[in-house]
Design an enzyme around this catalytic site. Structure first.
Site, PDB file in Angstrom:
ATOM      1  CD1 TRP A 168      -2.569   1.437  -0.002  1.00  0.00           C
ATOM      2  CD2 TRP A 168      -2.817   1.474   2.289  1.00  0.00           C
ATOM      3  NE1 TRP A 168      -3.644   2.268   0.510  1.00  0.00           N
ATOM      4  CE2 TRP A 168      -3.822   1.911   1.669  1.00  0.00           C
ATOM      5  CE3 TRP A 168      -2.830   1.051   3.733  1.00  0.00           C
ATOM      6  CZ2 TRP A 168      -4.858   2.486   2.673  1.00  0.00           C
ATOM      7  CZ3 TRP A 168      -3.735   1.744   4.434  1.00  0.00           C
ATOM      8  CH2 TRP A 168      -4.859   2.467   3.886  1.00  0.00           C
ATOM      9  CG  ASP A 192      -1.294  -7.836   0.525  1.00  0.00           C
ATOM     10  OD1 ASP A 192      -2.287  -8.689   0.329  1.00  0.00           O
ATOM     11  OD2 ASP A 192      -1.626  -6.593   0.787  1.00  0.00           O
ATOM     12  CE1 TYR A 234      -4.198  -1.511  -0.578  1.00  0.00           C
ATOM     13  CE2 TYR A 234      -2.409  -3.037  -1.061  1.00  0.00           C
ATOM     14  CZ  TYR A 234      -3.643  -2.714  -0.489  1.00  0.00           C
ATOM     15  OH  TYR A 234      -4.100  -3.455   0.500  1.00  0.00           O
ATOM     16  CG  HIS A 252      -9.223  -4.726  -0.899  1.00  0.00           C
ATOM     17  ND1 HIS A 252      -8.553  -3.820  -1.889  1.00  0.00           N
ATOM     18  CD2 HIS A 252      -8.896  -4.498   0.328  1.00  0.00           C
ATOM     19  CE1 HIS A 252      -7.362  -3.295  -0.902  1.00  0.00           C
ATOM     20  NE2 HIS A 252      -7.864  -3.413   0.362  1.00  0.00           N
ATOM     21  CD  GLN A 284      -4.583  -8.545   3.342  1.00  0.00           C
ATOM     22  OE1 GLN A 284      -4.383  -7.175   3.191  1.00  0.00           O
ATOM     23  NE2 GLN A 284      -4.036  -9.450   2.483  1.00  0.00           N
ATOM     24  CE1 TYR A 309      -6.021  -3.398   7.807  1.00  0.00           C
ATOM     25  CE2 TYR A 309      -7.206  -5.191   6.804  1.00  0.00           C
ATOM     26  CZ  TYR A 309      -7.182  -3.957   7.374  1.00  0.00           C
ATOM     27  OH  TYR A 309      -8.278  -3.441   7.583  1.00  0.00           O
ATOM     28  CG  LEU A 336      -2.632   2.379  12.319  1.00  0.00           C
ATOM     29  CD1 LEU A 336      -2.847   0.906  12.081  1.00  0.00           C
ATOM     30  CD2 LEU A 336      -3.510   3.127  11.685  1.00  0.00           C
TER      31      LEU A 336
HETATM   32  N1  LIG Z   1      -6.671  -5.673   3.053  1.00  0.00           N
HETATM   33  C1  LIG Z   1      -6.800  -4.311   3.720  1.00  0.00           C
HETATM   34  O1  LIG Z   1      -7.902  -3.727   3.743  1.00  0.00           O
HETATM   35  C2  LIG Z   1      -5.516  -3.744   3.885  1.00  0.00           C
HETATM   36  C3  LIG Z   1      -5.581  -2.624   4.516  1.00  0.00           C
HETATM   37  C4  LIG Z   1      -4.293  -1.742   5.026  1.00  0.00           C
HETATM   38  C5  LIG Z   1      -3.115  -2.739   4.551  1.00  0.00           C
HETATM   39  N2  LIG Z   1      -3.141  -3.781   3.774  1.00  0.00           N
HETATM   40  C6  LIG Z   1      -2.039  -4.383   3.412  1.00  0.00           C
HETATM   41  O2  LIG Z   1      -0.974  -4.792   4.585  1.00  0.00           O
HETATM   42  C7  LIG Z   1       0.169  -4.059   4.450  1.00  0.00           C
HETATM   43  C8  LIG Z   1       0.677  -3.509   5.630  1.00  0.00           C
HETATM   44  O3  LIG Z   1      -0.009  -2.708   6.195  1.00  0.00           O
HETATM   45  P1  LIG Z   1       0.437  -0.985   6.057  1.00  0.00           P
HETATM   46  O4  LIG Z   1       1.032  -0.569   5.019  1.00  0.00           O
HETATM   47  O5  LIG Z   1      -0.912  -0.219   6.238  1.00  0.00           O
HETATM   48  O6  LIG Z   1       1.183  -0.754   7.384  1.00  0.00           O
HETATM   49  P2  LIG Z   1       2.364  -1.285   8.416  1.00  0.00           P
HETATM   50  O7  LIG Z   1       2.965  -2.217   7.435  1.00  0.00           O
HETATM   51  O8  LIG Z   1       1.943  -1.540   9.594  1.00  0.00           O
HETATM   52  O9  LIG Z   1       3.256  -0.216   8.433  1.00  0.00           O
HETATM   53  C9  LIG Z   1       3.880   0.362   7.191  1.00  0.00           C
HETATM   54  C10 LIG Z   1       5.002   1.721   7.985  1.00  0.00           C
HETATM   55  O10 LIG Z   1       5.768   1.015   8.599  1.00  0.00           O
HETATM   56  C11 LIG Z   1       7.115   1.574   8.347  1.00  0.00           C
HETATM   57  N3  LIG Z   1       8.114   0.559   8.624  1.00  0.00           N
HETATM   58  C12 LIG Z   1       8.274  -0.782   7.717  1.00  0.00           C
HETATM   59  N4  LIG Z   1       9.118  -1.277   8.368  1.00  0.00           N
HETATM   60  C13 LIG Z   1       9.966  -0.657   9.306  1.00  0.00           C
HETATM   61  C14 LIG Z   1      10.869  -0.887  10.335  1.00  0.00           C
HETATM   62  N5  LIG Z   1      11.441  -2.127  10.261  1.00  0.00           N
HETATM   63  N6  LIG Z   1      11.479  -0.099  11.084  1.00  0.00           N
HETATM   64  C15 LIG Z   1      10.606   1.229  11.050  1.00  0.00           C
HETATM   65  N7  LIG Z   1       9.520   1.455  10.239  1.00  0.00           N
HETATM   66  C16 LIG Z   1       9.084   0.611   9.427  1.00  0.00           C
HETATM   67  C17 LIG Z   1       6.928   1.908   6.731  1.00  0.00           C
HETATM   68  O11 LIG Z   1       7.769   2.898   6.397  1.00  0.00           O
HETATM   69  P3  LIG Z   1       9.222   2.680   5.515  1.00  0.00           P
HETATM   70  O12 LIG Z   1       8.848   2.511   4.171  1.00  0.00           O
HETATM   71  O13 LIG Z   1       9.948   3.883   5.712  1.00  0.00           O
HETATM   72  O14 LIG Z   1       9.848   1.640   5.908  1.00  0.00           O
HETATM   73  C18 LIG Z   1       5.419   2.515   6.616  1.00  0.00           C
HETATM   74  O15 LIG Z   1       5.566   3.631   7.230  1.00  0.00           O
HETATM   75  C19 LIG Z   1      -0.193  -2.976   3.362  1.00  0.00           C
HETATM   76  O16 LIG Z   1       0.929  -2.466   2.815  1.00  0.00           O
HETATM   77  C20 LIG Z   1      -1.105  -3.531   2.405  1.00  0.00           C
HETATM   78  O17 LIG Z   1      -0.489  -4.639   1.667  1.00  0.00           O
HETATM   79  C21 LIG Z   1      -4.426  -4.384   3.655  1.00  0.00           C
END
Ligand SMILES: NC(=O)c1ccc[n+]([C@@H]2O[C@H](COP(=O)([O-])OP(=O)(O)OC[C@H]3O[C@@H](n4cnc5c(N)ncnc54)[C@H](OP(=O)(O)O)[C@@H]3O)[C@@H](O)[C@H]2O)c1
Length: 285
Positions: free
Chosen positions: A22, A50, A55, A114, A166, A194, A203
């Site tokens: 995302w 994923d 996206y 989704h 998911q 996710y 969050l």
């Molecule tokens: N099905 C659904 O409705 C739904 C909804 C939301 C998300 N998703 C899926 O789930 C995935 C993950 O959720 P998300 O993207 O919302 O949030 P997340 O994975 O919880 O957090 C992403 C954030 O964490 C940072 N980050 C990642 N690894 C890190 C580390 N080791 N140290 C410090 N910061 C770190 C990233 O920044 P950097 O880029 O700077 O590392 C980014 O700002 C999405 O990308 C998507 O594929 C699905």
């Protein structure tokens, strides 16, 4: 099941740690950096990616397509999602083919609805089954389904072929542990967690700088974000898909698999951020 994979209802194995996409491909960082981050993850063993047609309205899928060019398809595990309004007879096949085209592949390992929209579930299930029969997807699942949705889905013809749900899950949001997660576990349907990093803590105020997270991070030699990821992966029925556009962060995330939590560490975090003791609505941020 081993530590790194989970068995799905169809008997196949799915990696337990992957990468979300995302906001990738939308110009927040140079594309070359984001592609490098994803390739770093693939090379470090995070072969599940994923993504979704939503996206960046296809830009994330395009970025993944560029990322995986040159990799052997059978070494990858690609998941994408269809918009609810495209999840019926009139649009699902077209949406799926557009996703495949952007990804530069001829099949998905898993295709998810989704979230639930107005298309009847039975129609979506039939379309998913058709896509399996056509060889365009290996299997399918859903996203953002609560327990009532899951019960309804599994009561439908073919509904029991659903291979994953998911949903949002992280240390600060544990409502699914009350009812949805155990119900799914009994049926060997994993959750794909996710926002496993609570979007880098954004969050939930006070999560990553809490004493519990800081203590466990220090004693285990982890960063707070690695603590959040290891917490999710301690749940045997959970797959985690953290997203990063940074090579360094991706390497940190991949390293979590090599150094899992003990039950005591899990409990320490669990006491500080307990699951609710009654059913709560599904969290979606
Ligand atoms: N099905 C659904 O409705 C739904 C909804 C939301 C998300 N998703 C899926 O789930 C995935 C993950 O959720 P998300 O993207 O919302 O949030 P997340 O994975 O919880 O957090 C992403 C954030 O964490 C940072 N980050 C990642 N690894 C890190 C580390 N080791 N140290 C410090 N910061 C770190 C990233 O920044 P950097 O880029 O700077 O590392 C980014 O700002 C999405 O990308 C998507 O594929 C699905």
């Amino acid at each position: 099941m081993n530590e790194f994979q989970v068995e799905l209802p169809d008997g196949s194995m799915m990696p337990r740690l992957g990468m979300g996409t995302w906001y990738l491909g939308e110009g927040r960082r140079p594309q070359t950096e984001e592609i490098e981050a994803l390739r770093t993850g693939l090379d470090a063993g995070m072969r599940l990616i994923d993504t979704a047609e939503m996206y960046g309205e296809g830009e994330a899928e395009r970025l993944v397509g560029k990322t995986i060019a040159g990799y052997r398809r059978e070494d990858l595990y690609l998941v994408s999602k269809v918009y609810p309004h495209n999840a019926g007879r009139s649009h699902l096949r077209e949406s799926l083919e557009a996703s495949l085209d952007r990804l530069g592949t001829d099949y998905l390992d898993m295709y998810l609805l989704h979230w639930r929209g107005s298309v009847p579930l039975a129609e979506t299930v039939a379309c998913m089954q058709d896509a399996v029969d056509a060889g365009l997807i290996r299997r399918w699942g859903v996203s953002n389904f609560n327990l009532a949705d899951m019960r309804e889905l599994l009561s439908l013809d073919g509904g029991a072929n659903c291979c994953a749900n998911q949903v949002l899950y992280h240390l600060g949001s544990r409502g699914i542990e009350v009812d949805l997660m155990p119900w799914l576990a009994e049926r060997h349907i994993p959750i794909m967690a996710y926002c496993p990093l609570a979007q880098a803590g954004g969050l939930q105020r006070g999560l990553i700088d809490s004493a519990a997270v800081r203590n466990v991070a220090q004693s285990h030699g982890f960063t707070p974000m690695q603590v959040l990821l290891a917490f999710v992966l301690h749940q045997p029925n959970a797959i985690a898909i953290p997203r990063s556009g940074s090579r360094e962060h991706t390497l940190e995330n991949a390293a979590v698999l090599q150094n899992p939590f003990t039950d005591e560490e899990f409990e320490e975090l669990s006491r500080a951020f307990p699951a609710p003791n009654h059913p709560v609505p599904l969290d979606m941020e």
